[in-house]
Design an enzyme around this catalytic site. Structure first.
Site: not given
Ligand code: FPP
Length: 246
Positions: A23, A25, A40, A70-71, A74, A210
Site C-alpha cells: 500500500d 504507491n 505503481h 474492490e479496485n 476505481r 502475525e
Molecule cells: C494499493 O495502494 C496498491 C495497489 C492497488 C496496487 C499495487 C500494485 C503494484 C505495486 C504493482 C505490482 C506490479 C506487479 C508487476 C505485480 P495504492 O497504490 O492505491 O496507494 P495509495 O493508497 O497511496 O493511493
C-alpha cells in the site's frame, strides 16, 4: 550445557510464507508531484527487490495484493494503467523470473481479466512452473470474500452432483477449494503505508498469521525493512489459540 549452546545457535525460524499488502504507491507519487502510475512503477520495482531478498532469506512463498475485487470500482483510467503495467512486467520480466528461479502463480477471479492479460498470465505461469525457488503468488482481481463464495459454490456443486456428501465438508476440505489450495497459510502479513486493515485479503488463510504494520510507503520498503518485519515476527509467540507457554 553443550546442548544449550547448540540450541542457541539454531537460527530462529524464517516465516515460510509472507503476504504483503503493497500500500501507499499513489501517496508516494503524490508526495513527489508525479502521476499515480509512477508510484505503481516504483512499487513494481520494490516488489522485484523484495521478492529476491525474501528468496535469499529462505522464504518459500510470497503472496502480494496487486489488484483487489474492490479496485474494479476505481476510475477506468487507473485500472487501465495498472493492467498495462502488469502486462508489461509479465511480458518483459518473464526472462528474469525464469533466470532467478521464481515460480509465478496468480490467484483471483481471472474471468474478469482481459483476454490478452489472461494469455500473458497463463504463459508466465506455464514457463516458470519448473522453477523450484520462491513461489511468487500475485493476487489479481482477488477478494477474500469472493474466494470463499467461489469455494462454497464449488463444494455445493459437487454435493449436488453426488461427488461429495454433506458430512465430507470440513475445514481441510474447504481449504482445498480455495485459490490457495496448493500453498501453506501465510505466517506473516505485512502492510505498508500506516493502514491497519486486512482489506479483504486472504481472509481464510490469515487466521493465525502475525500482522505487521509499517508507516513506510510500499515503493520505499527496503530489504532492511523486510528483515525488521521478520525479526519482529521471530520475537512473537505464536499460540494458535492455546494458552501462554503451552
Ligand atoms: C494499493 O495502494 C496498491 C495497489 C492497488 C496496487 C499495487 C500494485 C503494484 C505495486 C504493482 C505490482 C506490479 C506487479 C508487476 C505485480 P495504492 O497504490 O492505491 O496507494 P495509495 O493508497 O497511496 O493511493
Amino acid at each position: 550445557m553443550i546442548e544449550d549452546q547448540a540450541k542457541n545457535q539454531i537460527p530462529k525460524e524464517i516465516p515460510h510464507h509472507i503476504a504483503i499488502v503493497m500500500d501507499g504507491n499513489g501517496r508516494w507519487a503524490l508526495r513527489r508531484g508525479l502521476p499515480t502510475i509512477a508510484g505503481h512503477k516504483a512499487g513494481a520495482e520494490a516488489l522485484k527487490k523484495i521478492c529476491q531478498a525474501a528468496a535469499n532469506l529462505g522464504v518459500t512463498h510470497l503472496t502480494v495484493y496487486a489488484f483487489s475485487t474492490e479496485n474494479w470500482r476505481r476510475p477506468s483510467s487507473w485500472i487501465v494503467e495498472l493492467m498495462d503495467l502488469l502486462k508489461y512486467y509479465l511480458k518483459f520480466e518473464l526472462k528474469d523470473l525464469i533466470k532467478n528461479n521464481i515460480r509465478l502463480h496468480v490467484i483471483g477471479d481471472q474471468t474478469r481479466l482481459s483476454g490478452d492479460l489472461r494469455q500473458l498470465v497463463d504463459d508466465a505461469v506455464e514457463k516458470t512452473k519448473k522453477n523450484d525457488g520462491i513461489n511468487l503468488i500475485i493476487a489479481l482481481s482477488y477478494g477474500g470474500r469472493n474466494e470463499i463464495v467461489h469455494a462454497a459454490k464449488a463444494i455445493a456443486e459437487k454435493v449436488k452432483e453426488d461427488k461429495l456428501t454433506f458430512d465430507n465438508i470440513d475445514e481441510e476440505m474447504f481449504a482445498k477449494h480455495l485459490y490457495t489450495s496448493k500453498f501453506p497459510d501465510p505466517d506473516l502479513l505485512i502492510r505498508t503505508s500506516g493502514e491497519m486493515r486486512i482489506s479483504n485479503f486472504l481472509l481464510w488463510q490469515l487466521a493465525y498469521a502475525e500482522l505487521y504494520f509499517t508507516n513506510k510507503l510500499w515503493p520505499e520498503f527496503s530489504e532492511d525493512d523486510l528483515k525488521a518485519a521478520i525479526e519482529e515476527y521471530q520475537n512473537r509467540e505464536r499460540r494458535y489459540g492455546t494458552t501462554v507457554g503451552s
